[in-house]
Design a protein around this motif. Structure first.
Motif, PDB file in Angstrom:
ATOM      1  N   SER A   3       0.834  -1.202   0.000  1.00 32.06           N
ATOM      2  CA  SER A   3       0.000   0.000   0.000  1.00 32.06           C
ATOM      3  C   SER A   3       0.872   1.257   0.000  1.00 32.06           C
ATOM      4  CB  SER A   3      -0.898   0.005   1.240  1.00 32.06           C
ATOM      5  OG  SER A   3      -0.112   0.222   2.402  1.00 32.06           O
ATOM      6  N   THR A   4       0.251   2.365  -0.305  1.00 30.14           N
ATOM      7  CA  THR A   4       0.946   3.652  -0.269  1.00 30.14           C
ATOM      8  C   THR A   4       1.510   3.900   1.123  1.00 30.14           C
ATOM      9  OG1 THR A   4      -0.504   4.536  -1.982  1.00 30.14           O
ATOM     10  CG2 THR A   4       0.662   6.143  -0.613  1.00 30.14           C
ATOM     11  N   GLU A   5       0.735   3.593   2.151  1.00 31.25           N
ATOM     12  CA  GLU A   5       1.191   3.807   3.528  1.00 31.25           C
ATOM     13  C   GLU A   5       2.384   2.913   3.863  1.00 31.25           C
ATOM     14  OE1 GLU A   5       1.894   5.550   6.882  1.00 31.25           O
ATOM     15  OE2 GLU A   5       0.376   6.295   5.498  1.00 31.25           O
ATOM     16  N   GLN A   6       2.378   1.676   3.410  1.00 26.86           N
ATOM     17  CA  GLN A   6       3.525   0.787   3.637  1.00 26.86           C
ATOM     18  C   GLN A   6       4.778   1.336   2.952  1.00 26.86           C
ATOM     19  OE1 GLN A   6       1.428  -2.695   2.123  1.00 26.86           O
ATOM     20  NE2 GLN A   6       1.905  -3.777   4.042  1.00 26.86           N
ATOM     21  N   CYS A   7       4.602   1.895   1.774  1.00 33.42           N
ATOM     22  CA  CYS A   7       5.755   2.473   1.052  1.00 33.42           C
ATOM     23  C   CYS A   7       6.275   3.716   1.755  1.00 33.42           C
ATOM     24  CB  CYS A   7       5.364   2.793  -0.386  1.00 33.42           C
ATOM     25  SG  CYS A   7       5.041   1.319  -1.367  1.00 33.42           S
ATOM     26  N   ARG A   8       5.379   4.560   2.228  1.00 34.52           N
ATOM     27  CA  ARG A   8       5.803   5.751   2.977  1.00 34.52           C
ATOM     28  C   ARG A   8       6.558   5.332   4.242  1.00 34.52           C
ATOM     29  NH1 ARG A   8       5.390  10.904   3.460  1.00 34.52           N
ATOM     30  NH2 ARG A   8       3.886  11.255   1.825  1.00 34.52           N
ATOM     31  N   GLU A   9       6.042   4.338   4.945  1.00 30.50           N
ATOM     32  CA  GLU A   9       6.715   3.851   6.150  1.00 30.50           C
ATOM     33  C   GLU A   9       8.082   3.267   5.803  1.00 30.50           C
ATOM     34  OE1 GLU A   9       8.111   2.942   9.708  1.00 30.50           O
ATOM     35  OE2 GLU A   9       6.368   4.229   9.365  1.00 30.50           O
ATOM     36  N   GLU A  12      10.422   6.135   5.368  1.00 30.49           N
ATOM     37  CA  GLU A  12      10.737   6.717   6.670  1.00 30.49           C
ATOM     38  C   GLU A  12      11.706   5.816   7.441  1.00 30.49           C
ATOM     39  OE1 GLU A  12       6.895   7.555   8.365  1.00 30.49           O
ATOM     40  OE2 GLU A  12       6.564   9.222   6.970  1.00 30.49           O
ATOM     41  N   GLN A  60       4.523  12.761  -1.783  1.00 26.77           N
ATOM     42  CA  GLN A  60       4.070  11.822  -2.802  1.00 26.77           C
ATOM     43  C   GLN A  60       3.204  12.552  -3.812  1.00 26.77           C
ATOM     44  OE1 GLN A  60       2.000   9.264   0.016  1.00 26.77           O
ATOM     45  NE2 GLN A  60       0.129   9.549  -1.165  1.00 26.77           N
ATOM     46  N   SER A  77       6.245  -1.454  -5.631  1.00 30.05           N
ATOM     47  CA  SER A  77       5.999  -1.154  -4.220  1.00 30.05           C
ATOM     48  C   SER A  77       6.471  -2.306  -3.329  1.00 30.05           C
ATOM     49  CB  SER A  77       4.514  -0.868  -3.991  1.00 30.05           C
ATOM     50  OG  SER A  77       3.718  -1.964  -4.413  1.00 30.05           O
TER      51      SER A  77
END
Length: 115
Positions: A3-9, A12, A60, A77
């Motif tokens: 997911s987008t959130e997993q990629c952002r994490e 980070e 993003q 991803s």
């Protein structure tokens, strides 16, 4: 597909990993360069800055990057998440075309210690 959130994490976490590194990795990570990470499977690009040993200003945008970054990565991803978690090694992923890295020659030479 991550997911987008997993990629952002993952990005980070990469920033935290770089900030806590030492030696040649720390030296390579002290570049001051714009960075983009294109994830075609999500039709999304993360952009930011690699500076002082960390990634900053991570944003993003949908689609391809709005401007050409000095260091450009392209991967799926799932591969981004796997690279940061240590389940995928960069060098073999790059050698087989799973990960694409574009940068100037001097930056590539300096970044080799991160591989």
């Amino acid at each position: 597909m991550a997911s987008t959130e997993q990629c952002r994490e993952a990005l980070e976490q990469l920033s935290r990993n770089l900030a806590g590194s030492g030696g040649d990795v720390r030296k390579a990570a002290t570049l001051d360069r714009s960075l983009s990470c294109r994830l075609p499977d999500l039709d999304l690009t993360f952009t930011g800055r690699l500076q002082e040993g960390t990634l900053t200003d991570i944003t993003q945008t949908p689609g391809p990057p709005p401007t050409k970054a000095e260091i450009r990565l392209t991967m799926t991803s799932d591969d981004l998440v796997a690279l940061v978690s240590g389940h995928l090694s960069f060098a073999p992923a790059w050698a087989t075309g799973r990960v694409k890295l574009e940068a100037g020659l001097r930056d590539l030479l300096r970044l080799k210690s991160l591989l």
